[in-house]
Design a protein around this motif. Structure first.
Motif, PDB file in Angstrom:
ATOM      1  N   ASP A  22      28.260  36.166  13.217  1.00 51.33           N
ATOM      2  CA  ASP A  22      28.292  35.096  12.061  1.00 51.33           C
ATOM      3  C   ASP A  22      27.017  34.133  12.579  1.00 51.33           C
ATOM      4  OD1 ASP A  22      30.152  36.283  10.743  1.00 51.33           O
ATOM      5  OD2 ASP A  22      31.857  35.060  11.133  1.00 51.33           O
ATOM      6  N   LYS A  23      27.150  33.591  13.738  1.00 51.41           N
ATOM      7  CA  LYS A  23      26.239  32.570  14.117  1.00 51.41           C
ATOM      8  C   LYS A  23      24.915  33.207  14.304  1.00 51.41           C
ATOM      9  CE  LYS A  23      24.983  29.774  18.416  1.00 51.41           C
ATOM     10  NZ  LYS A  23      24.382  30.493  19.641  1.00 51.41           N
ATOM     11  N   LEU A  24      24.534  34.629  14.790  1.00 47.37           N
ATOM     12  CA  LEU A  24      23.232  35.130  15.005  1.00 47.37           C
ATOM     13  C   LEU A  24      22.754  35.513  13.326  1.00 47.37           C
ATOM     14  CD1 LEU A  24      23.596  37.515  17.715  1.00 47.37           C
ATOM     15  CD2 LEU A  24      22.364  35.356  17.724  1.00 47.37           C
ATOM     16  N   LEU A  25      23.610  35.910  12.440  1.00 39.58           N
ATOM     17  CA  LEU A  25      23.245  36.136  10.944  1.00 39.58           C
ATOM     18  C   LEU A  25      22.913  34.878  10.395  1.00 39.58           C
ATOM     19  CD1 LEU A  25      23.093  38.280   8.771  1.00 39.58           C
ATOM     20  CD2 LEU A  25      25.211  37.758   8.193  1.00 39.58           C
ATOM     21  N   PHE A  58      24.948  44.634  11.534  1.00 38.14           N
ATOM     22  CA  PHE A  58      25.290  44.660  12.629  1.00 38.14           C
ATOM     23  C   PHE A  58      24.287  45.020  13.550  1.00 38.14           C
ATOM     24  CE2 PHE A  58      26.993  47.065  16.383  1.00 38.14           C
ATOM     25  CZ  PHE A  58      27.428  45.945  17.208  1.00 38.14           C
ATOM     26  N   LEU A  59      23.728  46.404  13.262  1.00 32.93           N
ATOM     27  CA  LEU A  59      22.796  47.064  13.925  1.00 32.93           C
ATOM     28  C   LEU A  59      21.351  46.315  13.808  1.00 32.93           C
ATOM     29  CD1 LEU A  59      23.359  50.751  12.681  1.00 32.93           C
ATOM     30  CD2 LEU A  59      24.401  49.723  15.029  1.00 32.93           C
ATOM     31  N   GLY A  60      21.184  45.820  12.824  1.00 29.62           N
ATOM     32  CA  GLY A  60      20.029  44.967  12.562  1.00 29.62           C
ATOM     33  C   GLY A  60      20.211  43.612  13.328  1.00 29.62           C
ATOM     34  N   LEU A  61      21.272  43.137  13.517  1.00 26.94           N
ATOM     35  CA  LEU A  61      21.280  42.018  14.493  1.00 26.94           C
ATOM     36  C   LEU A  61      21.000  42.494  15.846  1.00 26.94           C
ATOM     37  CD1 LEU A  61      24.200  39.973  13.013  1.00 26.94           C
ATOM     38  CD2 LEU A  61      22.184  39.276  12.847  1.00 26.94           C
ATOM     39  N   VAL A  62      21.715  43.529  16.338  1.00 26.22           N
ATOM     40  CA  VAL A  62      21.475  44.156  17.723  1.00 26.22           C
ATOM     41  C   VAL A  62      19.893  43.990  18.031  1.00 26.22           C
ATOM     42  CG1 VAL A  62      21.709  46.033  19.176  1.00 26.22           C
ATOM     43  CG2 VAL A  62      23.614  45.148  17.870  1.00 26.22           C
ATOM     44  N   ILE A  63      19.149  44.621  16.859  1.00 23.83           N
ATOM     45  CA  ILE A  63      17.739  44.981  17.126  1.00 23.83           C
ATOM     46  C   ILE A  63      17.241  43.605  17.037  1.00 23.83           C
ATOM     47  CG2 ILE A  63      15.728  45.891  15.889  1.00 23.83           C
ATOM     48  CD1 ILE A  63      17.641  48.163  14.641  1.00 23.83           C
TER      49      ILE A  63
END
Length: 163
Positions: A22-25, A58-63
């Protein structure tokens, strides 16, 4: 190139701490409006299930976090550069008429500088025992995430070729 170890560390951190996601988003939304709009695109919503949409985020945040981990704060990415990369990726996807999805992805790997990230995306969208991604969702999710890698690579390594 972003190493597999960085990708794995970020995945593990996000899986261990849902509040971090949530924080990263929130951070991504504050710094990269066009990327967030692209990840949440209405066309994807029409194609992907809700679970697939969450997985794509989720995958987009990892990238994104993989590049950010390497570079620090990234310049804002324009909607035009995203649209250009998306169009190129769909053209490449549509020129390969192989029946096997995995074979259709082979041209994407040719001389690609972010091979570990692309392999991560390929593994994420392929069939597995969890069946998180449907056959219908596979192509649009792969192209979306490949486009994300492309535009982030471009701002991290300006002037470098990504093939």
């Amino acid at each position: 190139m972003i190493p597999e170890s960085t990708i794995d560390q970020i995945c593990e951190a996000l899986e261990a701490n849902p509040k971090l996601m949530d924080k990263l988003l929130d951070e991504l939304s504050e710094n990269q409006d066009a990327l967030v709009a692209y990840l949440l695109d209405e066309e994807n919503k029409a194609t992907l299930t809700e679970e697939e949409q969450d997985y794509q985020i989720f995958l987009g945040l990892v990238i994104w976090n993989s590049f950010r981990d390497l570079q620090g704060k990234l310049p804002e990415i324009s909607a035009d550069s995203i649209a250009d990369a998306d169009e190129k990726n769909w053209e490449l996807m549509n020129t390969n008429e192989s029946k096997s999805f995995q074979e259709r992805l082979t041209p994407f790997f040719t001389n690609y500088p972010q091979e570990d990230l692309l392999a991560f995306v390929e593994d994420a969208v392929m069939d597995d025992e969890d069946e998180l991604v449907s056959t219908i969702g596979r192509e649009p999710m792969f192209v979306t995430l490949k486009t994300l890698i492309d535009v982030l690579h471009d701002v991290t390594y300006p002037g470098a070729s990504k093939s």
